[in-house]
Scaffold this motif. Structure first.
Motif, PDB file in Angstrom:
ATOM      1  N   ILE A 105     152.468  24.490  60.940  1.00 37.52           N
ATOM      2  CA  ILE A 105     151.627  23.422  61.480  1.00 37.52           C
ATOM      3  C   ILE A 105     150.441  24.031  62.239  1.00 37.52           C
ATOM      4  CG2 ILE A 105     151.557  21.386  62.974  1.00 37.52           C
ATOM      5  CD1 ILE A 105     154.568  21.080  62.497  1.00 37.52           C
ATOM      6  N   GLY A 106     150.679  25.139  62.942  1.00 37.82           N
ATOM      7  CA  GLY A 106     149.594  25.851  63.618  1.00 37.82           C
ATOM      8  C   GLY A 106     148.528  26.291  62.634  1.00 37.82           C
ATOM      9  N   GLY A 107     148.950  26.687  61.442  1.00 38.41           N
ATOM     10  CA  GLY A 107     148.009  27.052  60.384  1.00 38.41           C
ATOM     11  C   GLY A 107     147.177  25.860  59.943  1.00 38.41           C
ATOM     12  N   LEU A 110     144.509  25.379  62.506  1.00 37.20           N
ATOM     13  CA  LEU A 110     143.477  26.403  62.340  1.00 37.20           C
ATOM     14  C   LEU A 110     142.544  26.048  61.179  1.00 37.20           C
ATOM     15  CD1 LEU A 110     142.777  29.021  63.785  1.00 37.20           C
ATOM     16  CD2 LEU A 110     144.263  30.252  62.187  1.00 37.20           C
ATOM     17  N   LYS A 111     143.115  25.530  60.107  1.00 38.20           N
ATOM     18  CA  LYS A 111     142.334  25.096  58.938  1.00 38.20           C
ATOM     19  C   LYS A 111     141.349  23.991  59.343  1.00 38.20           C
ATOM     20  CE  LYS A 111     141.284  23.321  54.806  1.00 38.20           C
ATOM     21  NZ  LYS A 111     140.307  23.935  53.898  1.00 38.20           N
ATOM     22  N   TYR A 112     141.833  23.000  60.086  1.00 39.44           N
ATOM     23  CA  TYR A 112     140.968  21.882  60.473  1.00 39.44           C
ATOM     24  C   TYR A 112     139.884  22.316  61.461  1.00 39.44           C
ATOM     25  CZ  TYR A 112     142.923  17.957  57.947  1.00 39.44           C
ATOM     26  OH  TYR A 112     143.273  17.082  56.951  1.00 39.44           O
ATOM     27  N   PHE A 113     140.221  23.262  62.321  1.00 43.67           N
ATOM     28  CA  PHE A 113     139.196  23.814  63.208  1.00 43.67           C
ATOM     29  C   PHE A 113     138.089  24.471  62.390  1.00 43.67           C
ATOM     30  CE2 PHE A 113     137.874  27.822  65.416  1.00 43.67           C
ATOM     31  CZ  PHE A 113     136.940  27.228  66.251  1.00 43.67           C
ATOM     32  N   PRO A 140     147.489  26.896  52.246  1.00 49.51           N
ATOM     33  CA  PRO A 140     148.335  26.677  53.430  1.00 49.51           C
ATOM     34  C   PRO A 140     149.076  27.941  53.860  1.00 49.51           C
ATOM     35  CG  PRO A 140     148.633  24.890  51.881  1.00 49.51           C
ATOM     36  CD  PRO A 140     147.827  25.945  51.171  1.00 49.51           C
ATOM     37  N   LEU A 141     149.515  28.743  52.888  1.00 46.91           N
ATOM     38  CA  LEU A 141     150.190  30.001  53.208  1.00 46.91           C
ATOM     39  C   LEU A 141     149.251  30.955  53.940  1.00 46.91           C
ATOM     40  CD1 LEU A 141     152.334  30.863  50.036  1.00 46.91           C
ATOM     41  CD2 LEU A 141     153.183  30.369  52.340  1.00 46.91           C
ATOM     42  N   PHE A 147     147.653  32.296  61.512  1.00 42.23           N
ATOM     43  CA  PHE A 147     148.121  31.805  62.810  1.00 42.23           C
ATOM     44  C   PHE A 147     149.265  32.682  63.328  1.00 42.23           C
ATOM     45  CE2 PHE A 147     150.877  29.246  65.501  1.00 42.23           C
ATOM     46  CZ  PHE A 147     149.979  28.642  66.377  1.00 42.23           C
ATOM     47  N   LEU A 148     150.174  33.034  62.432  1.00 40.22           N
ATOM     48  CA  LEU A 148     151.308  33.884  62.788  1.00 40.22           C
ATOM     49  C   LEU A 148     150.825  35.244  63.264  1.00 40.22           C
ATOM     50  CD1 LEU A 148     154.410  33.548  62.681  1.00 40.22           C
ATOM     51  CD2 LEU A 148     154.354  34.592  60.410  1.00 40.22           C
TER      52      LEU A 148
END
Length: 452
Positions: A105-107, A110-113, A140-141, A147-148
């Motif tokens: 979800i954090g990813g 980050l994508k939307y940012f 998404p991966l 993010f990880l």
């Protein structure tokens, strides 16, 4: 090993790091939609009462256990009573399950940012944009891994140079950004109706479901029953006032949750013409409804970019605490060095998170009770394991370790424990009853008997 354990340099560092753990996606999207669903001001009032009683007592217990033993969850419970070693294992399993899918979800955040900062806000407001994105395989991966990786780098630097330093910067910035977006959102036509709903109590909405929903939110919002506060407590110096630290964490956490509601509910009200059903979309609220809200605003691109920056900060600080807890568990148990442990946990989380990331696309055929892989992981960790861990923690502290042991740790260095009597009553009697009800309601809800 205990003598070499890292410490937060001061009380402020501990409070901001612990608050950073508590403030996460649960505050930004889950709190607002639950508040909207369960009567606005009514939910706020009930949540506040529970936070200063139930939440306070559990957090005091967990941090005290960590500071007393100087160990993470598994070692802490084993050192206090070997019969309760299983509780440390259960508590440790929670962040191990949560961290991978939380980073997925954090990813997304980050994508939307990246989408907003690159000026593609209008594209993201399309109805099919979010479903199309998460149903993909590689993109998404990639965001998940990014993010990880950001989380792992911060944790790699350790308690003082990594977690504490980042928290001292991100947490105040998070509050300022949230306040700015909330104030701006209130200037939109129709937003004041949403504000009135959010703040005005509706006592007719008070029910067992409202209370249980508010109680369940405490777990998401305050990082309880997942070994995090035990781990952070183990880094806390003896001369730091434990009770006042917990009060400050609560104020910070609840304040951000309140501001998130102030930021989201009036804005969505204004955009939807008062249609509250749009507030019940869970993660979809953030990724599907809010881009439309920003797209309809003057200077929406700027406001949307700021919003996703602060959501990213909130997600990152919670992810840091989850990873640090896992790293601490392996370091304590296997006596590994931090660098190697961080790399191991990064790889482990990457492997475990892949099914959650692909669960809306290539692995969408995997489901249980209508839930995707990510939803299953969320249900097992948050709705089943966390109430069980919290229940046995209350039993352990209330009847095995005894509340006086925790009280003595709180009073270390001559500090006072003003809420000792309330703590004893809540931890022994009130909290266990509520936790059994939460667990029963969660399972009943999953089986379709009723919905929370």
């Amino acid at each position: 090993m205990q003598q070499e354990r890292s410490n937060f340099t001061n009380k402020l560092g501990f409070v901001l790091a612990a608050a950073g753990s508590a403030v996460g996606l649960g505050n930004i999207w889950r709190f607002p939609y639950l508040a909207a669903k369960y009567g606005g001001g009514t939910f706020l009032l009930i949540y506040l009462i529970l936070a200063v009683t139930f939440g306070f007592s559990l957090m005091i217990a967990e941090i005290a256990i960590g500071r007393k033993t100087g160990l993470s969850a598994i070692g802490a419970f084993q050192s206090l009573d070997k019969r309760f070693g299983f509780l440390g294992i259960l508590a440790s399993a929670v962040p191990i399950i949560i961290f991978p899918y939380y980073s997925v979800i954090g990813g997304w955040v980050l994508k939307y940012f990246a989408v907003f900062i690159s000026g593609n806000m209008t594209t993201s407001a399309a109805d099919d944009y979010f479903p199309s994105f998460i149903s993909g395989a590689f993109e998404p991966l990639g965001w998940f891994a990014l993010f990880l990786g950001a989380t792992a780098i911060i944790v790699l630097f350790g308690v003082e140079k990594g977690i504490e330093k980042v928290s001292k910067i991100l947490m105040p910035l998070l509050v300022v950004l949230t306040l700015f977006v909330a104030v701006y959102g209130l200037t939109i036509d129709g937003a004041m109706d949403g504000l009135a709903y959010y703040l005005k109590p509706h006592m007719a909405d008070v029910s067992a479901k409202t209370i249980l929903a508010a109680m369940g939110q405490l777990f998401y919002s305050m990082s309880l029953a997942m070994g995090i506060m035990i781990t952070y407590g183990s880094y806390m110096k003896k001369d730091n006032n434990l009770e006042s630290s917990v009060r400050q964490i609560e104020i910070f956490d609840t304040g951000v949750a309140f501001l998130a509601g102030l930021m989201i509910i009036p804005a969505v009200f204004a955009f939807s013409g008062g249609d509250r059903s749009q507030l019940s979309a869970g993660p979809g609220l953030m990724f599907m409804t809010l881009p439309k809200v920003f797209n309809s605003m003057k200077f929406g691109g700027v406001v949307g970019t700021l919003f996703f920056i602060l959501v990213f900060f909130a997600a990152l600080t919670s992810a840091i605490s989850l990873m640090e807890t896992i790293v601490s568990i392996f370091m304590d148990k296997l006596h590994w060095q931090r660098r190697g442990t961080c790399i191991f946990v990064f790889v482990l989380a990457l492997i475990m998170g892949i099914p959650s990331s692909l669960g809306f696309g290539p692995l969408s055929f995997i489901s249980w009770m209508g839930m995707s892989v990510l939803d299953i992981m969320d249900f097992v960790s948050n709705s089943v394991l966390m109430p069980i861990v919290a229940f046995f923690t209350c039993i352990f502290v209330g009847f095995i370790l005894k509340p006086k042991t925790v009280a003595d740790e709180v009073k270390e260095g001559g500090a006072k424990f003003g809420a000792e009597k309330m703590f004893t009553v809540v931890i022994k009697w009130i909290a266990p009853i509520f936790l059994v009800l939460i667990l029963a309601s969660s399972i009943a809800s999953a089986l379709g008997l009723f919905t929370i």
